[in-house]
Each structure stands twice: as C-alpha cells, then as structure tokens.
Write a protein that holds these residues in place. Structure first.
Motif, short mmCIF file in Angstrom:
data_model
loop_
_atom_site.label_atom_id
_atom_site.label_comp_id
_atom_site.label_asym_id
_atom_site.label_seq_id
_atom_site.Cartn_x
_atom_site.Cartn_y
_atom_site.Cartn_z
N THR A 176 -22.68 1.32 20.34
CA THR A 176 -23.93 2.03 20.14
C THR A 176 -25.03 1.26 20.84
OG1 THR A 176 -23.18 2.80 17.98
CG2 THR A 176 -25.54 2.90 18.40
N LYS A 177 -25.79 1.97 21.68
CA LYS A 177 -26.91 1.36 22.41
C LYS A 177 -28.18 2.06 21.98
CE LYS A 177 -23.78 1.17 26.27
NZ LYS A 177 -23.49 1.73 27.59
N THR A 178 -29.17 1.27 21.54
CA THR A 178 -30.42 1.84 21.07
C THR A 178 -31.59 1.12 21.71
OG1 THR A 178 -29.38 2.27 18.93
CG2 THR A 178 -31.78 2.43 19.02
N LEU A 179 -32.46 1.87 22.36
CA LEU A 179 -33.68 1.28 22.91
C LEU A 179 -34.60 1.03 21.73
CD1 LEU A 179 -35.07 0.49 25.58
CD2 LEU A 179 -36.09 2.76 25.61
N THR A 180 -34.80 -0.24 21.37
CA THR A 180 -35.57 -0.59 20.18
C THR A 180 -36.99 -1.03 20.49
OG1 THR A 180 -34.69 -2.84 20.23
CG2 THR A 180 -33.52 -1.23 18.86
N GLY A 181 -37.27 -1.28 21.76
CA GLY A 181 -38.62 -1.71 22.13
C GLY A 181 -38.96 -1.26 23.54
N ALA A 182 -40.16 -0.74 23.69
CA ALA A 182 -40.67 -0.36 25.01
C ALA A 182 -42.18 -0.60 24.99
CB ALA A 182 -40.36 1.10 25.33
N ILE A 183 -42.60 -1.63 25.70
CA ILE A 183 -44.02 -1.98 25.72
C ILE A 183 -44.56 -1.71 27.12
CG2 ILE A 183 -45.72 -3.82 25.45
CD1 ILE A 183 -43.67 -5.17 23.54
N PRO A 184 -45.50 -0.76 27.23
CA PRO A 184 -46.08 -0.46 28.54
C PRO A 184 -47.27 -1.37 28.85
CG PRO A 184 -46.88 1.11 26.93
CD PRO A 184 -45.92 0.19 26.20
N TYR A 185 -47.41 -1.72 30.11
CA TYR A 185 -48.57 -2.46 30.61
C TYR A 185 -49.34 -1.50 31.51
CZ TYR A 185 -46.43 -6.75 28.87
OH TYR A 185 -45.89 -7.73 28.07
N ASN A 186 -50.53 -1.11 31.07
CA ASN A 186 -51.29 -0.07 31.76
C ASN A 186 -52.41 -0.61 32.64
OD1 ASN A 186 -49.98 2.20 30.46
ND2 ASN A 186 -51.00 1.53 28.59
N LYS A 187 -52.69 0.13 33.70
CA LYS A 187 -53.82 -0.12 34.59
C LYS A 187 -54.28 1.25 35.06
CE LYS A 187 -55.14 -2.44 38.86
NZ LYS A 187 -54.63 -3.20 40.01
N SER A 188 -55.55 1.53 34.90
CA SER A 188 -56.10 2.84 35.26
C SER A 188 -55.33 3.98 34.58
CB SER A 188 -56.10 3.04 36.78
OG SER A 188 -56.84 2.03 37.42
N SER A 189 -54.98 3.77 33.31
CA SER A 189 -54.28 4.75 32.47
C SER A 189 -52.87 5.09 32.93
CB SER A 189 -55.10 6.04 32.36
OG SER A 189 -56.35 5.79 31.77
N LYS A 190 -52.29 4.23 33.77
CA LYS A 190 -50.91 4.45 34.22
C LYS A 190 -50.10 3.18 33.99
CE LYS A 190 -52.01 7.95 37.61
NZ LYS A 190 -51.92 8.37 39.01
N VAL A 191 -48.85 3.36 33.59
CA VAL A 191 -47.97 2.24 33.32
C VAL A 191 -47.61 1.54 34.63
CG1 VAL A 191 -45.76 1.50 32.35
CG2 VAL A 191 -47.03 3.35 31.26
N GLN A 192 -47.86 0.22 34.67
CA GLN A 192 -47.54 -0.60 35.84
C GLN A 192 -46.29 -1.45 35.62
OE1 GLN A 192 -49.47 -0.23 38.68
NE2 GLN A 192 -50.43 1.37 37.43
N GLN A 193 -45.95 -1.65 34.33
CA GLN A 193 -44.79 -2.46 33.98
C GLN A 193 -44.32 -2.07 32.59
OE1 GLN A 193 -44.98 -6.74 34.67
NE2 GLN A 193 -44.03 -7.11 32.68
N TRP A 194 -43.01 -2.19 32.38
CA TRP A 194 -42.41 -1.97 31.06
C TRP A 194 -41.66 -3.22 30.63
CZ3 TRP A 194 -43.25 1.98 27.87
CH2 TRP A 194 -43.66 3.20 28.38
N ASP A 195 -41.77 -3.56 29.35
CA ASP A 195 -40.92 -4.57 28.71
C ASP A 195 -40.01 -3.81 27.75
OD1 ASP A 195 -42.18 -6.61 30.03
OD2 ASP A 195 -43.16 -7.44 28.27
N PHE A 196 -38.70 -3.97 27.95
CA PHE A 196 -37.72 -3.24 27.14
C PHE A 196 -36.86 -4.18 26.31
CE2 PHE A 196 -38.06 -0.36 30.92
CZ PHE A 196 -38.61 0.72 30.26
#
Length: 107
Positions: free
Chosen positions: A4-24
């Motif tokens: 079983t694989k579950t995405l338990t965390g997704a942290i977006p890094y935004n610039k100008s209201s758009k995601v520039q990086q994700w931490d998963f």
C-alpha cells in the motif's frame, strides 16, 4: 499481499501564486493489516532542476490532482528500495545469535 502506497505529505512552495517546488512524503506498507512493515520516503521536486530539466510547469496549488502529484514522485526507485528493505527485514532477516541466559559457567 500487496504493498500500500499513500501520499501522506505534499508541501507546495509558491511564487507569484504558482507552485515552484513540491516536498513529498509517501508511506509504504505491506503485510497483515497493512502495518506489518512500514517505510516512509521523502523527496523535493523543483519545477526546473539545476541541470535545466523541466519537472513540471508551475501552476496554482489548488489545480493539482492526486494523480499529478503522485506522478512527480520517484515511485520506481522507492519501490526498489522498499522491496529490498522488506526482503532484508521480513522475508530473509539476518540469522542473529540468540543469548542463553541459563548458561552455567563451568567450575
């Protein structure tokens, strides 16, 4: 038994209201009741890597789907690592020596 694989965390890094990086963070589980063996994997995915590789086109965080987020994760790499961990810990654990607390020192 299936993994079983579950995405338990997704942290977006935004610039100008758009995601520039994700931490998963993704949790893998296998075994009876899906808790027999668990491992967590983490990664950071920038929109554009240092070598110029485009990983994703920046867009608003609310417009991402679970499938899109999961597709950014290095699943095949994590699968290989988890399979190796499961094999070495559960399927083929090391044969460690067992203590004998009843041993009597010879006189």
């Amino acid at each position: 038994m299936a993994v079983t694989k579950t995405l338990t965390g997704a942290i977006p890094y935004n610039k100008s209201s758009k995601v520039q990086q994700w931490d998963f963070t993704m949790q893998y589980e296998e075994g009876e009741d899906a808790t027999y063996y668990t491992s967590n994997f983490q990664t950071s995915i920038p929109a554009t890597a240092d070598d110029g590789t485009v990983n994703f086109t920046p867009k608003a965080e609310g417009s991402w789907t679970l499938a899109e987020l999961t597709a950014l994760c290095p699943i095949s790499q994590w699968d290989d690592i988890f399979d190796s961990q499961y094999d070495s810990v559960i399927t083929n654990p090391p044969d460690n020596p067992v203590p004998d607390p009843d041993y009597v020192i010879p006189s």
